[in-house]
Motif scaffolding. Structure first.
Motif, PDB file in Angstrom:
ATOM      1  N   THR A  92       1.039   8.986   5.969  1.00 18.53           N
ATOM      2  CA  THR A  92      -0.796   7.879   5.957  1.00 18.53           C
ATOM      3  C   THR A  92      -0.059   6.900   5.653  1.00 18.53           C
ATOM      4  OG1 THR A  92      -0.766   8.426   3.980  1.00 18.53           O
ATOM      5  CG2 THR A  92      -2.243  10.648   5.370  1.00 18.53           C
ATOM      6  N   THR A  93      -1.122   5.557   5.971  1.00 18.20           N
ATOM      7  CA  THR A  93      -0.810   4.387   5.917  1.00 18.20           C
ATOM      8  C   THR A  93      -1.092   4.319   3.747  1.00 18.20           C
ATOM      9  OG1 THR A  93      -3.215   3.747   6.004  1.00 18.20           O
ATOM     10  CG2 THR A  93      -2.005   2.722   7.944  1.00 18.20           C
ATOM     11  N   THR A  94      -1.574   5.146   3.778  1.00 17.67           N
ATOM     12  CA  THR A  94      -1.687   4.861   1.779  1.00 17.67           C
ATOM     13  C   THR A  94      -0.260   5.718   1.313  1.00 17.67           C
ATOM     14  OG1 THR A  94      -3.874   5.664   2.400  1.00 17.67           O
ATOM     15  CG2 THR A  94      -2.553   5.852   0.224  1.00 17.67           C
ATOM     16  N   ASP A  95       0.503   6.388   2.106  1.00 16.07           N
ATOM     17  CA  ASP A  95       1.722   6.620   1.531  1.00 16.07           C
ATOM     18  C   ASP A  95       2.697   5.996   1.838  1.00 16.07           C
ATOM     19  OD1 ASP A  95       0.736   9.288   0.507  1.00 16.07           O
ATOM     20  OD2 ASP A  95       0.745   9.905   2.657  1.00 16.07           O
ATOM     21  N   GLN A  96       2.326   5.189   3.828  1.00 13.92           N
ATOM     22  CA  GLN A  96       3.960   3.739   3.723  1.00 13.92           C
ATOM     23  C   GLN A  96       3.363   2.970   2.664  1.00 13.92           C
ATOM     24  OE1 GLN A  96       1.925   1.917   6.766  1.00 13.92           O
ATOM     25  NE2 GLN A  96       3.945   0.946   6.926  1.00 13.92           N
ATOM     26  N   LEU A  97       1.907   2.474   1.990  1.00 15.79           N
ATOM     27  CA  LEU A  97       1.965   1.503   0.556  1.00 15.79           C
ATOM     28  C   LEU A  97       2.820   1.779  -0.277  1.00 15.79           C
ATOM     29  CD1 LEU A  97       0.735  -1.328   0.369  1.00 15.79           C
ATOM     30  CD2 LEU A  97      -1.118  -0.575   0.089  1.00 15.79           C
ATOM     31  N   SER A  98       2.166   2.959  -0.806  1.00 13.72           N
ATOM     32  CA  SER A  98       2.922   3.396  -2.102  1.00 13.72           C
ATOM     33  C   SER A  98       4.224   3.678  -2.068  1.00 13.72           C
ATOM     34  CB  SER A  98       2.823   4.580  -2.235  1.00 13.72           C
ATOM     35  OG  SER A  98       0.354   4.828  -2.508  1.00 13.72           O
TER      36      SER A  98
END
Length: 109
Positions: A92-98
């Motif tokens: 997910t984009t959230t995982d990508q950012l993290s």
């Protein structure tokens, strides 16, 4: 050798030493970043999922706009793999950012 020549020889030697030290520090930082836990995980995930980064028109456009704004773009293979994994829907984009934040924090240590 007269005093003035020695003085300038010492200054250029000092500059050389400073440049070499900065390059060595930068190289060590890049090696640490490339071997960080996040980097290793991202490479393994991309390999397992069969995902490779492919440069797209939007990437070139974003780099050009950033340069025109006076900023610099420094992306490495881990950054690119994170983009590819997010584009392919593997993370997910959230995982990508993290993972991106963790990767860059580890690289600066």
């Amino acid at each position: 050798m007269d005093t003035i020549t020695r003085r300038y020889a010492d200054i250029s030697l000092q500059r050389y030493v400073t440049i070499v030290q900065k390059n060595q520090a930068k190289s060590a930082q890049l090696k640490r970043r490339h071997s960080s836990v996040t980097s290793i995980f991202v490479r393994a995930l991309a390999r397992r999922e069969g995902v490779k980064y492919k440069n797209m028109f939007a990437d070139n456009w974003a780099s050009a706009v950033t340069r025109l704004a006076g900023d610099t773009v420094h992306s490495d293979s881990t950054d690119d793999l994170l983009v590819a994994l997010a584009r392919s829907g593997k993370i997910t984009t959230t995982d990508q950012l993290s993972m991106l934040v963790a990767h860059h924090r580890r690289g600066r240590v």
